[in-house]
Design a protein around this motif. Structure first.
Motif: not given
Length: 394
Positions: A84, A41, A55, A49-50, A111, A37, A99, A46, A108
């Protein structure tokens, strides 16, 4: 936590002129996907918020113990292409994949690796969603607030959706904050704002600040929660920020990573003398600040000078100077949003049925979303909704 082993899946995609095969793995729990992730990222596409940290704070404080799954699609070389994260929950006997973040997440997205929007057609996204649905045993996928475009590029996930009830509001930032203001705001709006700043300054010294340490963050948070409580009480409607879990989430996301200059939520304030006149909090990443919440002092002498508007203008200026590319004020209609943000983020809702029960549920969700959109497009209907919200229960 354990994860499902990666296995070949019928997920075709075009890549460099030849057919390539994606492999999908379904992981359980955030920890199982953290390394992948964060890698995606850092270099991919993304919204704030991702961000893993945003999160993580939301899941740990608002929904501990929830069934969290993360789908990771890899190319033939094993390189992650799309990630996801989603929540599996049961409503009315229907298992739903949705989501993470609820109404607190304005946008939403999946990524995706840099350039993934060019390499995966909508059919490939559909294949990913259908396969993860089969493995997670869900009846329907429901993903609200999906941008049609992101960073000026088409979002393949949006091709599967229908128009959301509301859109978002954003502004493309330039290094020169004055040039940004001239492009995004009318001459009259800028003039009114200057007059309001002069009027507010008569009540005390006006200062703008970002929370850079725990003490300043706590001061702004305390002011925000108090101001929101007073505002909702005056409106006669429930205060969603009174929920201890929501307060804990916001506080955690604002404080963790603050000492390194990378909190998931950045806090900004406008003070008049010794008082905090307005507070804004935004989900943040390297290129964007996304406004999540704003509050302002309830005293009449201050509110007539719109300290919230003055704060937004100062925040936009700061983002320009920091080199960010976008600032947005989230989803939903409000006068101040269109004042500062001259671009619209068109949003869709993705309701993808998997089982026969899911088809019925998805139809209901689409119908409800369509009704909300028609209401929001009708000024008379919105006035009625506003009056109904103000009615206190007997």
């Amino acid at each position: 936590m354990s994860s499902a082993a990666a296995a070949p899946s019928p997920l075709g995609m075009a890549a460099e002129g030849r057919a390539a095969q994606l492999r999908l793995e379904l992981l359980t729990g955030l920890g199982a996907a953290e390394t992948t992730w964060r890698e995606l990222e850092a270099e991919g596409t993304a919204s704030p918020y991702q961000r893993f940290d945003w999160v993580k704070a939301f899941v740990e404080k608002v929904m501990p113990g929830a069934d969290i799954r993360i789908a990771v699609a890899r190319d033939g070389a094993g390189t992650p292409v799309v990630l996801f994260p989603f929540l599996v929950e049961r409503r009315a006997g229907i298992r739903i994949a949705t989501a993470l973040g609820g109404k607190h997440a304005n946008f939403n997205l999946m990524i995706g690796k840099a350039g993934w929007d060019l390499s995966i057609p909508p059919g490939g996204v559909l294949g990913i969603l259908r396969e993860l649905s089969r493995r997670a045993g869900v009846d329907v996928i429901a993903i609200p607030y999906v941008p049609r475009d992101w960073d000026a590029k088409p979002n393949p996930l949006a091709a599967l959706g229908t128009a959301s009830p509301s859109n978002g509001y954003e502004v493309l930032l330039e290094p020169d904050p004055d040039a940004t203001a001239r492009r995004s705001m009318s001459n009259e709006a800028r003039k009114r704002l200057r007059n309001k700043e002069r009027g507010l300054a008569k009540l005390g010294e006006v200062a703008f600040a970002q929370a850079l340490d725990e003490q300043s963050a706590e001061r702004l948070l305390d002011a925000f929660f108090r101001q929101k409580e007073e505002r909702f009480r005056d409106l006669g409607i429930p205060d969603p920020f009174r929920d201890p879990a929501i307060r804990s989430f916001i506080r955690t996301a604002s404080l963790e990573g603050l000492s390194e200059g990378r909190p998931a939520i950045e806090l900004y304030g406008l003070t008049v003398g010794e008082r905090v006149a307005a507070v804004l909090g935004g989900a943040a990443d390297a290129s964007r600040l996304s406004g999540m919440f704003i509050s302002f002092e309830a005293c009449r002498e201050a509110t007539k000078f719109s300290p919230g508007d003055i704060l937004v203008s100062r925040v936009v200026r700061e983002q320009c100077l920091r080199g960010r590319r976008y600032f947005d004020l989230g989803v939903g209609e409000a006068r101040y949003k269109s004042t500062f943000c001259n671009d619209t983020v068109e949003l869709v809702d993705v309701f993808l049925p998997v089982s026969s029960r899911g088809r019925v549920y998805a139809l209901g969700l689409r119908g409800l979303a369509g009704l909300k959109r028609r209401i929001k497009q009708s000024p008379a209907a919105m006035r009625l909704v506003s009056r109904l919200r103000r009615l206190k229960p007997a």
